[in-house]
Design an enzyme around this catalytic site. Sequence first.
Site, PDB file in Angstrom:
ATOM      1  N   ASP A  21     -15.899 -22.615  10.683  1.00 27.93           N
ATOM      2  CA  ASP A  21     -15.854 -22.030  12.142  1.00 27.93           C
ATOM      3  C   ASP A  21     -14.356 -21.696  12.471  1.00 27.93           C
ATOM      4  O   ASP A  21     -13.396 -22.360  12.139  1.00 27.93           O
ATOM      5  CB  ASP A  21     -16.422 -22.950  13.126  1.00 27.93           C
ATOM      6  N   HIS A  38     -12.478 -13.068   9.533  1.00 23.89           N
ATOM      7  CA  HIS A  38     -13.434 -13.452   8.304  1.00 23.89           C
ATOM      8  C   HIS A  38     -13.100 -13.086   6.904  1.00 23.89           C
ATOM      9  O   HIS A  38     -13.140 -13.509   6.002  1.00 23.89           O
ATOM     10  CB  HIS A  38     -14.629 -12.411   8.665  1.00 23.89           C
ATOM     11  N   LEU A 132     -21.520 -27.411 -10.711  1.00 21.12           N
ATOM     12  CA  LEU A 132     -21.439 -27.549  -9.296  1.00 21.12           C
ATOM     13  C   LEU A 132     -22.488 -26.459  -8.563  1.00 21.12           C
ATOM     14  O   LEU A 132     -22.476 -25.492  -9.134  1.00 21.12           O
ATOM     15  CB  LEU A 132     -20.047 -27.147  -8.672  1.00 21.12           C
TER      16      LEU A 132
HETATM   17  C1  IPE Z   1     -21.831 -21.497  13.848  1.00 23.15           C
HETATM   18  O1  IPE Z   1     -20.663 -21.190  14.292  1.00 23.15           O
HETATM   19  C2  IPE Z   1     -22.408 -20.648  12.612  1.00 23.15           C
HETATM   20  C3  IPE Z   1     -21.541 -20.511  11.464  1.00 23.15           C
HETATM   21  C4  IPE Z   1     -20.408 -21.104  10.857  1.00 23.15           C
HETATM   22  C5  IPE Z   1     -22.029 -19.352  10.550  1.00 23.15           C
HETATM   23  P1  IPE Z   1     -20.827 -20.252  15.485  1.00 23.15           P
HETATM   24  O2  IPE Z   1     -19.369 -19.734  15.893  1.00 23.15           O
HETATM   25  O3  IPE Z   1     -21.897 -19.256  15.578  1.00 23.15           O
HETATM   26  O4  IPE Z   1     -21.027 -21.534  16.531  1.00 23.15           O
HETATM   27  P2  IPE Z   1     -21.136 -21.614  18.184  1.00 23.15           P
HETATM   28  O5  IPE Z   1     -21.711 -20.440  18.725  1.00 23.15           O
HETATM   29  O6  IPE Z   1     -19.597 -21.680  18.337  1.00 23.15           O
HETATM   30  O7  IPE Z   1     -21.939 -22.701  18.366  1.00 23.15           O
HETATM   31  C1  IPE Z   2     -16.986 -18.591  11.843  1.00 21.65           C
HETATM   32  O1  IPE Z   2     -16.109 -18.071  12.858  1.00 21.65           O
HETATM   33  C2  IPE Z   2     -17.672 -17.468  11.079  1.00 21.65           C
HETATM   34  C3  IPE Z   2     -18.969 -17.081  11.367  1.00 21.65           C
HETATM   35  C4  IPE Z   2     -19.679 -17.664  12.605  1.00 21.65           C
HETATM   36  C5  IPE Z   2     -19.761 -15.790  10.828  1.00 21.65           C
HETATM   37  P1  IPE Z   2     -16.218 -17.373  14.144  1.00 21.65           P
HETATM   38  O2  IPE Z   2     -16.380 -16.023  14.060  1.00 21.65           O
HETATM   39  O3  IPE Z   2     -17.337 -18.046  14.886  1.00 21.65           O
HETATM   40  O4  IPE Z   2     -14.994 -17.613  14.919  1.00 21.65           O
HETATM   41  P2  IPE Z   2     -14.636 -18.074  16.351  1.00 21.65           P
HETATM   42  O5  IPE Z   2     -15.523 -19.569  16.454  1.00 21.65           O
HETATM   43  O6  IPE Z   2     -15.285 -17.215  17.378  1.00 21.65           O
HETATM   44  O7  IPE Z   2     -13.147 -18.443  16.589  1.00 21.65           O
HETATM   45 MG    MG Z   3     -17.515 -19.711  15.956  1.00 23.76          MG
END
Ligand code: IPE
Ligand code: IPE
Ligand code: MG
Length: 246
Positions: A21, A38, A132
């Site tokens: 995240d 990303h 792995l």
């Molecule tokens: C959780 O992250 C999903 C992934 C890492 C794929 P999100 O960014 O979607 O989660 P919330 O919305 O902050 O809970």
């Molecule tokens: C995690 O990073 C990737 C996915 C959930 C696909 P985010 O895109 O949620 O990034 P933040 O949390 O908005 O910074």
């Molecule tokens: Mg996120």
Amino acid sequence: MDLAERIDKGRIPRHVALIMDGNGRWAKQRGKERVFGHENGVEAVRQTVKAAAEIGIPYLTFFAFSTENWCRPPREVSTLMELLVNAIREETPELNENGVRLMAIGNLDELPKACRKQLQEAMDLTAGNSKLTVCVALSYSSRWEIAHTARLLAEKVSNNEINPEDIDQEFFAKHLQTSHLPEPDLLIRTSGELRVSNFLLWQIAYSELYFTPVFWPDFRRKHFFQAIIDFQRRERRFGKVGEQLP
Ligand code: IPE
Ligand code: IPE
Ligand code: MG
């Protein structure tokens, strides 16, 4: 001293799950669009896989895209899918050479065709590897998985393949998508959020949780090893008292 030397090789977790995240915030901090985050998250995955292999962890699961993530702006979703196809295409040969098996969980039918195809090819190519196992959770949510499993078992009951009495915790777990994986010993979430966001709810019943403020694109070997060292300092009691533990 290298962090790896502080890791107890006799107590390596079998399965580490990661909620990757913070990509969007990482990009925003740099005045860029979310997708830039990303793109830069791929290197963190690469480094984590290498670090896990280095210390002999046999299973890793990455939360890459949740069921709820489909509700993001369409452009972000399509860029993420393209990125995924490219990453799988580019990384698979090296993963294969290093004995890594690739697997996926989630509602894969919802993925774009190109993505499903690339994933299937990578899974087929690496199916014989066992050093792995890297599992990617795609279009995954735990409530979806549990409801899906309940439906599957209900169908088996109505087809007289099984009896309702056959369904206990162990039986249920064997019908989850993660049936081929041990339960995670450790769950890591980056970016400072203190929540689980619908990830492996059944499977993390007794997992150790580790939260780090580091945004996913900055996550490196040393952060991964710090999490492992922290994990190794904990006493896992599974409901018992400390004196009862081996
Ligand atoms: C959780 O992250 C999903 C992934 C890492 C794929 P999100 O960014 O979607 O989660 P919330 O919305 O902050 O809970
Ligand atoms: C995690 O990073 C990737 C996915 C959930 C696909 P985010 O895109 O949620 O990034 P933040 O949390 O908005 O910074
Ligand atoms: Mg996120």
